[in-house]
Design an enzyme around this catalytic site. Sequence first.
Site, PDB file in Angstrom:
ATOM      1  N   GLU A  66      60.247 110.030  94.911  1.00  0.00           N
ATOM      2  CA  GLU A  66      60.330 111.052  95.964  1.00  0.00           C
ATOM      3  C   GLU A  66      61.749 111.040  96.535  1.00  0.00           C
ATOM      4  O   GLU A  66      62.252 110.006  96.949  1.00  0.00           O
ATOM      5  CB  GLU A  66      59.282 110.743  97.040  1.00  0.00           C
ATOM      6  CG  GLU A  66      59.324 111.616  98.251  1.00  0.00           C
ATOM      7  CD  GLU A  66      59.357 113.127  97.961  1.00  0.00           C
ATOM      8  OE1 GLU A  66      58.433 113.641  97.340  1.00  0.00           O
ATOM      9  OE2 GLU A  66      60.338 113.779  98.375  1.00  0.00           O
ATOM     10  N   ASP A 115      59.264 122.047  93.584  1.00  0.00           N
ATOM     11  CA  ASP A 115      59.882 123.109  94.400  1.00  0.00           C
ATOM     12  C   ASP A 115      60.441 124.199  93.485  1.00  0.00           C
ATOM     13  O   ASP A 115      61.200 123.893  92.563  1.00  0.00           O
ATOM     14  CB  ASP A 115      61.017 122.523  95.247  1.00  0.00           C
ATOM     15  CG  ASP A 115      60.500 121.559  96.305  1.00  0.00           C
ATOM     16  OD1 ASP A 115      59.540 121.907  97.004  1.00  0.00           O
ATOM     17  OD2 ASP A 115      61.056 120.451  96.420  1.00  0.00           O
ATOM     18  N   THR A 188      46.463 117.102  94.907  1.00  0.00           N
ATOM     19  CA  THR A 188      47.582 116.777  95.813  1.00  0.00           C
ATOM     20  C   THR A 188      47.397 117.562  97.117  1.00  0.00           C
ATOM     21  O   THR A 188      46.553 118.461  97.199  1.00  0.00           O
ATOM     22  CB  THR A 188      48.946 117.206  95.210  1.00  0.00           C
ATOM     23  OG1 THR A 188      49.010 118.628  95.190  1.00  0.00           O
ATOM     24  CG2 THR A 188      49.178 116.658  93.821  1.00  0.00           C
TER      25      THR A 188
HETATM   26  C1  LIG Z   1      56.406 121.186  96.932  1.00  0.00           C
HETATM   27  S1  LIG Z   1      56.452 119.492  97.223  1.00  0.00           S
HETATM   28  C2  LIG Z   1      54.978 118.908  96.348  1.00  0.00           C
HETATM   29  C3  LIG Z   1      54.560 117.534  96.800  1.00  0.00           C
HETATM   30  C4  LIG Z   1      53.334 116.979  96.056  1.00  0.00           C
HETATM   31  N1  LIG Z   1      53.584 116.861  94.646  1.00  0.00           N
HETATM   32  C5  LIG Z   1      52.135 117.851  96.289  1.00  0.00           C
HETATM   33  O1  LIG Z   1      51.723 118.562  95.356  1.00  0.00           O
HETATM   34  O2  LIG Z   1      51.584 117.800  97.411  1.00  0.00           O
HETATM   35  C6  LIG Z   1      57.744 118.945  96.129  1.00  0.00           C
HETATM   36  C7  LIG Z   1      58.142 117.507  96.381  1.00  0.00           C
HETATM   37  O3  LIG Z   1      59.108 117.122  95.406  1.00  0.00           O
HETATM   38  C8  LIG Z   1      60.146 116.397  96.046  1.00  0.00           C
HETATM   39  N2  LIG Z   1      61.347 116.540  95.203  1.00  0.00           N
HETATM   40  C9  LIG Z   1      62.083 117.660  95.033  1.00  0.00           C
HETATM   41  N3  LIG Z   1      63.094 117.434  94.174  1.00  0.00           N
HETATM   42  C10 LIG Z   1      62.984 116.141  93.776  1.00  0.00           C
HETATM   43  C11 LIG Z   1      63.729 115.310  92.907  1.00  0.00           C
HETATM   44  N4  LIG Z   1      64.825 115.779  92.258  1.00  0.00           N
HETATM   45  N5  LIG Z   1      63.344 114.015  92.733  1.00  0.00           N
HETATM   46  C12 LIG Z   1      62.261 113.540  93.402  1.00  0.00           C
HETATM   47  N6  LIG Z   1      61.518 114.286  94.250  1.00  0.00           N
HETATM   48  C13 LIG Z   1      61.862 115.558  94.439  1.00  0.00           C
HETATM   49  C14 LIG Z   1      60.245 117.058  97.411  1.00  0.00           C
HETATM   50  O4  LIG Z   1      60.889 116.249  98.364  1.00  0.00           O
HETATM   51  C15 LIG Z   1      58.767 117.299  97.740  1.00  0.00           C
HETATM   52  O5  LIG Z   1      58.183 116.175  98.356  1.00  0.00           O
END
Ligand SMILES: C[S@@+](CC[C@H](N)C(=O)[O-])C[C@H]1O[C@@H](n2cnc3c(N)ncnc32)[C@H](O)[C@@H]1O
Length: 211
Positions: A66, A115, A188
Amino acid sequence: MRRARRLPLQELAPYLLTAPDPPRPVSWPEVFGNDHPVEIEVGCGKGLFLLTAARACPQTNFLGIEIVRKYQLYTATRMAKRGLKNVRVACADARQFLHDCASSSVQAIHVYFPDPWWKKRHLKRRLFTPEFVERGARVLRPGGRLHVVTDVEPYFRVISELLSSQAQLVPLPPPDSNQPTHDLDYLTNFERKFRKEGRAIYRGMYERRSE
Ligand SMILES: C[S@@+](CC[C@H](N)C(=O)[O-])C[C@H]1O[C@@H](n2cnc3c(N)ncnc32)[C@H](O)[C@@H]1O
């Protein structure tokens, strides 16, 4: 829903892996203290998937990666409160972290609701690029699986094209979604939110070739 109180860092320490701590290539037995199979969740957010999976499969090790520190700590708190021994959470950019993992060392990679970064100038922040897919395929063991779920149809098309054109990966029919029986019975946090809103959800599953 009440916000969980974060535990002190001292109590979270056994769960935290903070770049550049892990040796390169990352040694799973050193991280987990055993040689059980390893599954990675990229972008674990608030950690619901890790919580459910780690409880259901105590003989499997789970690593959440994360990029946002407060979510790393939030997820680690959830794991620590339940005393789960088979989970670690790294605060890192998963694109670099996968680069630092040994080839053929991971049983599964889960990417749930990455994202979409809609704006043109933000596109470079997207996880799914040819490089990310190549790294994921290299890190998976033969027979290992990559799972991806999103609510963003255009991004899903991009992801599917990238994964389908990676020679090491074979597309498989994705698992059906469940019928949730309670509020934690979702893949999730984002899945819960979007399913409650009635949005379409797109799922993909790919397997690393054996040869
Ligand atoms: C839209 S949220 C989804 C969170 C979780 N997977 C869910 O479905 O509830 C996307 C997550 O990916 C993390 N994230 C984005 N880019 C990332 C990266 N390059 N490496 C690790 N985490 C990342 C963000 O901080 C966020 O917590």
